[in-house]
Design a protein around this motif. Structure first.
Motif, short mmCIF file in Angstrom:
data_model
loop_
_atom_site.label_atom_id
_atom_site.label_comp_id
_atom_site.label_asym_id
_atom_site.label_seq_id
_atom_site.Cartn_x
_atom_site.Cartn_y
_atom_site.Cartn_z
N HIS A 1 4.70 -0.10 0.08
CA HIS A 1 5.39 -0.88 1.10
C HIS A 1 4.39 -1.84 1.75
CE1 HIS A 1 3.69 2.68 2.97
NE2 HIS A 1 3.64 2.02 4.11
N TYR B 1 1.92 9.68 10.14
CA TYR B 1 1.76 10.05 8.74
C TYR B 1 1.72 11.57 8.61
CZ TYR B 1 -0.08 5.27 8.83
OH TYR B 1 -0.24 3.94 9.04
N GLU C 1 5.36 8.36 5.75
CA GLU C 1 5.05 7.57 6.94
C GLU C 1 6.33 7.39 7.73
OE1 GLU C 1 3.29 3.68 6.41
OE2 GLU C 1 3.24 3.32 8.57
N HIS D 1 0.70 5.84 0.85
CA HIS D 1 -0.01 6.93 1.52
C HIS D 1 0.21 8.23 0.74
CE1 HIS D 1 -0.28 4.11 4.85
NE2 HIS D 1 1.03 3.93 4.75
N HIS E 1 0.84 -1.19 0.00
CA HIS E 1 0.00 0.00 0.00
C HIS E 1 0.87 1.24 0.00
CE1 HIS E 1 1.19 -0.52 4.18
NE2 HIS E 1 0.94 0.75 4.34
#
Ligand code: MN
Length: 136
Positions: free
Chosen positions: A107, A123, A72, A68, A66
């Protein structure tokens, strides 16, 4: 169906999808994983917010590939966790170790150990976007 009913149904669908995408509960890739949201704040950088969560992985649990909409910052608080970071390869961390995942980098995380593992995930992300986007 009346227009008002359609609008309400549409709004409910959007809310449910948003909750699922934020929490990831729609994903079957997360069995044995518990996420606890700790804090969420707007940042001084325009359009950015910080989200902090404790992510606990039972022995054998894996969180699929996934990304973001921002960075992160990981701190392993318990056990040992294995991360597969696109362009970097597999990184093995134990309690006290840290990892930086650049914005938009795919990752995954896995607990290959016999004991519970946990990470403090922080995050720094774009507001208004789903926090987690799984690789298709
Ligand atoms: Mn992540």
């Amino acid at each position: 169906m009346k227009l008002s009913v359609k609008i309400i149904a549409g709004a409910i669908a959007i809310i449910v999808i948003t909750i699922f995408s934020i929490t990831g509960i729609a994903s079957p890739k997360q069995s044995g994983i518990k996420r606890t949201d700790l804090q969420r704040h707007d940042l001084s950088a325009p359009g950015r917010e910080m989200i902090q969560a404790l992510v606990e992985l039972a022995p054998g649990a894996a969180f699929g590939m996934h990304k973001h909409p921002g960075e992160e910052i990981i701190y392993v608080t318990e056990g040992a966790l294995e991360y597969d970071v696109e362009g970097k390869g597999v990184v093995k961390l134990k309690a006290g170790d840290v990892l930086f995942v650049p914005a938009g980098t795919y990752h995954s995380a896995r607990n290959n150990g016999q004991v519970s593992g946990a990470e403090l995930a922080t995050y720094v992300v774009e507001k208004g976007k789903p926090l987690i986007e799984f690789k298709k």
